[in-house]
Design a protein around this motif. Structure first.
Motif, PDB file in Angstrom:
ATOM      1  N   LEU A 114       2.893 -62.554 -36.247  1.00  0.00           N
ATOM      2  CA  LEU A 114       1.477 -62.881 -36.155  1.00  0.00           C
ATOM      3  C   LEU A 114       0.658 -61.709 -36.693  1.00  0.00           C
ATOM      4  O   LEU A 114       1.125 -60.581 -36.721  1.00  0.00           O
ATOM      5  N   PRO A 115      -0.572 -61.955 -37.122  1.00  0.00           N
ATOM      6  CA  PRO A 115      -1.383 -60.883 -37.697  1.00  0.00           C
ATOM      7  C   PRO A 115      -1.698 -59.774 -36.689  1.00  0.00           C
ATOM      8  O   PRO A 115      -1.659 -59.994 -35.476  1.00  0.00           O
ATOM      9  N   ALA A 116      -2.038 -58.617 -37.216  1.00  0.00           N
ATOM     10  CA  ALA A 116      -2.286 -57.444 -36.375  1.00  0.00           C
ATOM     11  C   ALA A 116      -3.539 -57.593 -35.516  1.00  0.00           C
ATOM     12  O   ALA A 116      -3.674 -56.911 -34.509  1.00  0.00           O
ATOM     13  N   TYR A 117      -4.470 -58.471 -35.894  1.00  0.00           N
ATOM     14  CA  TYR A 117      -5.694 -58.630 -35.106  1.00  0.00           C
ATOM     15  C   TYR A 117      -5.501 -59.538 -33.896  1.00  0.00           C
ATOM     16  O   TYR A 117      -6.424 -59.737 -33.114  1.00  0.00           O
ATOM     17  N   THR A 118      -4.310 -60.080 -33.688  1.00  0.00           N
ATOM     18  CA  THR A 118      -4.044 -60.915 -32.521  1.00  0.00           C
ATOM     19  C   THR A 118      -4.123 -60.055 -31.257  1.00  0.00           C
ATOM     20  O   THR A 118      -3.559 -58.957 -31.216  1.00  0.00           O
ATOM     21  N   ASN A 119      -4.790 -60.547 -30.237  1.00  0.00           N
ATOM     22  CA  ASN A 119      -4.936 -59.825 -28.978  1.00  0.00           C
ATOM     23  C   ASN A 119      -3.555 -59.509 -28.411  1.00  0.00           C
ATOM     24  O   ASN A 119      -2.731 -60.410 -28.221  1.00  0.00           O
ATOM     25  N   ILE A 120      -3.311 -58.248 -28.092  1.00  0.00           N
ATOM     26  CA  ILE A 120      -1.975 -57.832 -27.668  1.00  0.00           C
ATOM     27  C   ILE A 120      -1.603 -58.400 -26.300  1.00  0.00           C
ATOM     28  O   ILE A 120      -0.440 -58.741 -26.067  1.00  0.00           O
ATOM     29  N   ASN A 121      -2.555 -58.549 -25.409  1.00  0.00           N
ATOM     30  CA  ASN A 121      -2.240 -59.117 -24.088  1.00  0.00           C
ATOM     31  C   ASN A 121      -1.791 -60.566 -24.206  1.00  0.00           C
ATOM     32  O   ASN A 121      -0.828 -60.984 -23.553  1.00  0.00           O
ATOM     33  N   LYS A 122      -2.482 -61.342 -25.030  1.00  0.00           N
ATOM     34  CA  LYS A 122      -2.085 -62.733 -25.237  1.00  0.00           C
ATOM     35  C   LYS A 122      -0.756 -62.807 -25.973  1.00  0.00           C
ATOM     36  O   LYS A 122       0.082 -63.661 -25.680  1.00  0.00           O
ATOM     37  N   LEU A 123      -0.557 -61.905 -26.914  1.00  0.00           N
ATOM     38  CA  LEU A 123       0.682 -61.889 -27.679  1.00  0.00           C
ATOM     39  C   LEU A 123       1.885 -61.586 -26.786  1.00  0.00           C
ATOM     40  O   LEU A 123       2.926 -62.243 -26.888  1.00  0.00           O
ATOM     41  N   LEU A 124       1.742 -60.606 -25.893  1.00  0.00           N
ATOM     42  CA  LEU A 124       2.827 -60.270 -24.966  1.00  0.00           C
ATOM     43  C   LEU A 124       3.136 -61.441 -24.040  1.00  0.00           C
ATOM     44  O   LEU A 124       4.298 -61.727 -23.745  1.00  0.00           O
ATOM     45  N   LEU A 125       2.098 -62.131 -23.607  1.00  0.00           N
ATOM     46  CA  LEU A 125       2.281 -63.265 -22.707  1.00  0.00           C
ATOM     47  C   LEU A 125       2.986 -64.424 -23.402  1.00  0.00           C
ATOM     48  O   LEU A 125       3.955 -64.984 -22.879  1.00  0.00           O
ATOM     49  N   VAL A 126       2.542 -64.784 -24.593  1.00  0.00           N
ATOM     50  CA  VAL A 126       3.127 -65.907 -25.324  1.00  0.00           C
ATOM     51  C   VAL A 126       4.561 -65.599 -25.754  1.00  0.00           C
ATOM     52  O   VAL A 126       5.448 -66.453 -25.669  1.00  0.00           O
ATOM     53  N   ALA A 127       4.809 -64.361 -26.199  1.00  0.00           N
ATOM     54  CA  ALA A 127       6.138 -63.998 -26.689  1.00  0.00           C
ATOM     55  C   ALA A 127       7.099 -63.596 -25.576  1.00  0.00           C
ATOM     56  O   ALA A 127       8.261 -63.307 -25.837  1.00  0.00           O
ATOM     57  N   ARG A 128       6.605 -63.556 -24.318  1.00  0.00           N
ATOM     58  CA  ARG A 128       7.416 -63.194 -23.156  1.00  0.00           C
ATOM     59  C   ARG A 128       7.993 -61.773 -23.269  1.00  0.00           C
ATOM     60  O   ARG A 128       9.152 -61.532 -22.940  1.00  0.00           O
ATOM     61  N   PHE A 129       7.154 -60.847 -23.711  1.00  0.00           N
ATOM     62  CA  PHE A 129       7.517 -59.438 -23.733  1.00  0.00           C
ATOM     63  C   PHE A 129       6.854 -58.762 -22.537  1.00  0.00           C
ATOM     64  O   PHE A 129       5.721 -59.097 -22.192  1.00  0.00           O
ATOM     65  N   PRO A 130       7.519 -57.811 -21.912  1.00  0.00           N
ATOM     66  CA  PRO A 130       6.893 -57.124 -20.759  1.00  0.00           C
ATOM     67  C   PRO A 130       5.815 -56.146 -21.220  1.00  0.00           C
ATOM     68  O   PRO A 130       5.959 -55.526 -22.269  1.00  0.00           O
ATOM     69  N   PRO A 131       4.741 -55.989 -20.460  1.00  0.00           N
ATOM     70  CA  PRO A 131       3.749 -54.961 -20.803  1.00  0.00           C
ATOM     71  C   PRO A 131       4.287 -53.583 -20.428  1.00  0.00           C
ATOM     72  O   PRO A 131       5.151 -53.460 -19.551  1.00  0.00           O
ATOM     73  N   LEU A 132       3.793 -52.562 -21.085  1.00  0.00           N
ATOM     74  CA  LEU A 132       4.253 -51.203 -20.778  1.00  0.00           C
ATOM     75  C   LEU A 132       3.605 -50.638 -19.529  1.00  0.00           C
ATOM     76  O   LEU A 132       4.102 -49.689 -18.951  1.00  0.00           O
ATOM     77  N   LYS A 133       2.491 -51.173 -19.096  1.00  0.00           N
ATOM     78  CA  LYS A 133       1.787 -50.612 -17.937  1.00  0.00           C
ATOM     79  C   LYS A 133       2.476 -50.929 -16.657  1.00  0.00           C
ATOM     80  O   LYS A 133       3.091 -51.869 -16.421  1.00  0.00           O
TER      81      LYS A 133
END
Length: 186
Positions: free
Chosen positions: A167-186
């Protein structure tokens, strides 16, 4: 003797280095009795100090003329793959992890260029099995949740998530992590 750690708490650097020299001499004598020579080239000295201290780290070495050794203090040491600095900020370790992760991401981009792309499942597996272990190696020992460390690690992690999802770099990272099922670093 190998992988020996000597720790001394004190109010002054000179007292600490004197006590460390005494303890090191006793270890050397015990090692000689057991026919275990001490390798001085592997020895490192790190003076830990509070992060709020305005004083510069001491450059006073641990030395002994009878055993003929002199161990100079350093600002960072590497122990079991973790870079420890004198103020326990772990930013040097985060910089090294970021460098390794950036090289891995570059390899990912070359992989997709050579193979005309890979599917999301494979890309997600590569990020989980190759990139995250590089970023988070021994994290229970050094992860303190500080903003400088988090900022250093989040850039390559977000690049990898964008690579995996394509996906493009301007995609919101929080939404991207949620949709792709990646864990957040925080």
């Amino acid at each position: 003797l190998d992988d020996e750690a000597l720790i001394q708490l004190s109010t002054s650097y000179s007292f600490a280095t004197r006590r460390l020299a005494e303890r090191m001499n006793s270890k050397i004598e015990r090692g000689k009795a057991l026919n275990l020579p001490y390798d001085y080239s592997k020895a490192t000295l790190l003076h830990l100090q509070p992060s709020t201290s305005p004083l510069a780290p001491s450059q006073e070495p641990v030395r002994d003329s009878t055993h003929n050794y002199r161990i100079l203090p350093t600002l960072t040491i590497k122990h079991l793959g973790v870079i420890i600095d004198s103020r326990l900020r772990f930013t040097a370790h985060a910089d090294q992890a970021r460098s390794k992760a950036t090289r891995t991401i570059n390899s990912f981009y070359r992989l997709t260029t050579l193979n005309n792309g890979i599917n999301f499942k494979t890309a997600r597996h590569l990020v989980h099995s190759l990139l995250l272990p590089q970023l988070l190696w021994a994290s229970p020992a050094w992860w303190c949740g500080s903003i400088p460390v988090l900022d250093r690690l989040s850039v390559p992690y977000h690049q990898a998530v964008h690579w995996a999802t394509d996906l493009p770099a301007y995609t919101n990272i929080n939404k991207l992590l949620l949709v792709a099922r990646f864990p957040p670093l925080k």
